[in-house]
Design a protein around this motif. Structure first.
Motif, PDB file in Angstrom:
ATOM      1  N   MET A  50     -11.090  70.381   3.412  1.00  0.00           N
ATOM      2  CA  MET A  50     -10.503  70.699   4.382  1.00  0.00           C
ATOM      3  C   MET A  50      -9.381  69.702   4.861  1.00  0.00           C
ATOM      4  N   PRO A  51      -8.170  69.911   4.933  1.00  0.00           N
ATOM      5  CA  PRO A  51      -7.151  68.951   5.532  1.00  0.00           C
ATOM      6  C   PRO A  51      -7.228  68.816   6.692  1.00  0.00           C
ATOM      7  N   GLY A  52      -6.337  67.652   7.348  1.00  0.00           N
ATOM      8  CA  GLY A  52      -6.368  67.165   8.544  1.00  0.00           C
ATOM      9  C   GLY A  52      -7.462  66.129   8.957  1.00  0.00           C
ATOM     10  N   PRO A  53      -7.228  65.541  10.322  1.00  0.00           N
ATOM     11  CA  PRO A  53      -8.159  64.421  10.479  1.00  0.00           C
ATOM     12  C   PRO A  53      -9.519  64.786  10.225  1.00  0.00           C
ATOM     13  N   PRO A 100     -13.180  65.618  11.287  1.00  0.00           N
ATOM     14  CA  PRO A 100     -13.653  66.099  12.335  1.00  0.00           C
ATOM     15  C   PRO A 100     -14.798  65.294  13.121  1.00  0.00           C
ATOM     16  N   ASN A 101     -14.905  65.520  14.365  1.00  0.00           N
ATOM     17  CA  ASN A 101     -15.758  64.835  15.056  1.00  0.00           C
ATOM     18  C   ASN A 101     -17.361  65.464  14.770  1.00  0.00           C
ATOM     19  N   ALA A 109     -18.032  58.431   1.180  1.00  0.00           N
ATOM     20  CA  ALA A 109     -17.641  57.920   2.476  1.00  0.00           C
ATOM     21  C   ALA A 109     -18.074  58.873   3.781  1.00  0.00           C
ATOM     22  N   GLU A 110     -18.342  58.533   4.820  1.00  0.00           N
ATOM     23  CA  GLU A 110     -18.656  59.189   5.815  1.00  0.00           C
ATOM     24  C   GLU A 110     -17.681  60.166   6.343  1.00  0.00           C
ATOM     25  N   GLY A 111     -16.472  59.780   6.337  1.00  0.00           N
ATOM     26  CA  GLY A 111     -15.341  60.643   6.771  1.00  0.00           C
ATOM     27  C   GLY A 111     -15.181  61.836   5.552  1.00  0.00           C
ATOM     28  N   ARG A 170     -15.539  65.834   6.668  1.00  0.00           N
ATOM     29  CA  ARG A 170     -14.456  66.765   6.492  1.00  0.00           C
ATOM     30  C   ARG A 170     -15.046  68.215   6.021  1.00  0.00           C
ATOM     31  N   VAL A 171     -16.140  67.970   5.194  1.00  0.00           N
ATOM     32  CA  VAL A 171     -16.719  69.266   4.575  1.00  0.00           C
ATOM     33  C   VAL A 171     -17.985  69.558   5.550  1.00  0.00           C
ATOM     34  N   ARG A 172     -18.088  69.249   6.725  1.00  0.00           N
ATOM     35  CA  ARG A 172     -19.104  69.594   7.587  1.00  0.00           C
ATOM     36  C   ARG A 172     -20.475  69.007   7.030  1.00  0.00           C
ATOM     37  N   ILE A 173     -20.601  67.901   6.649  1.00  0.00           N
ATOM     38  CA  ILE A 173     -22.006  67.355   6.157  1.00  0.00           C
ATOM     39  C   ILE A 173     -22.340  66.047   7.181  1.00  0.00           C
ATOM     40  N   GLU A 174     -23.329  66.085   7.722  1.00  0.00           N
ATOM     41  CA  GLU A 174     -23.538  64.911   8.400  1.00  0.00           C
ATOM     42  C   GLU A 174     -24.981  64.573   8.122  1.00  0.00           C
TER      43      GLU A 174
END
Length: 141
Positions: A1-4, A6-7, A105-107, A111-115
């Motif tokens: 997923m491109p871009g910053p 996500p929260n 890394a967490e970022g 980006r791929v919606r895994i927390e």
């Protein structure tokens, strides 16, 4: 997923699925049994440390044999790079970029919606304890 990046889901005012827009369906498969190879003793200490960290990290729950083979290859490359007398900044950037694909890394994971969540506290909630105490006092237990 491109871009910053996500929260985190917990930081959002409402869940992502309620925000509308295009919700992409997920194609699912079956996870296979995984065998994690051992790291060679001659790897650079940093490559070995990263390999050992990958084995105990939360994203490893999603790794399959192909992911471990890719991680092994990257750690081998990182070890070779760290042991080389002359180092290339471009080579290091290429290795680090490849590690992004493994969600190291967490970022990268966000980006791929895994927390990765903290493990649930195994103690009983106060309401369950209070009900159990109440039953014990009444002799209903």
């Amino acid at each position: 997923m491109p871009g910053p990046v996500p929260n985190r889901e917990a930081d959002l005012a409402r869940p992502r699925e309620r925000k509308g827009g295009d919700v992409q369906s997920v194609t699912k498969g079956v996870m296979r049994e995984v065998q994690i190879p051992n790291a060679p003793r001659d790897w650079h200490p940093i490559a070995r440390r990263l390999w050992d960290a990958l084995k105990t990290s939360g994203q490893a729950d999603f790794y399959q044999n192909s992911d471990w083979a890719f991680a092994y290859s990257l750690c081998e490359d990182l070890s070779h790079y760290k042991k080389a007398g002359k180092r290339s900044g471009q080579m290091l950037q290429t290795i680090y970029s490849a590690f992004e694909r493994l969600l190291v890394a967490e970022g990268d994971r966000r980006r791929v919606r895994i927390e990765l969540q903290e493990p649930a506290d195994e103690t009983q909630s106060a309401s369950i304890t209070a009900i159990a105490d109440y039953k014990k006092e009444l002799g209903v237990d």
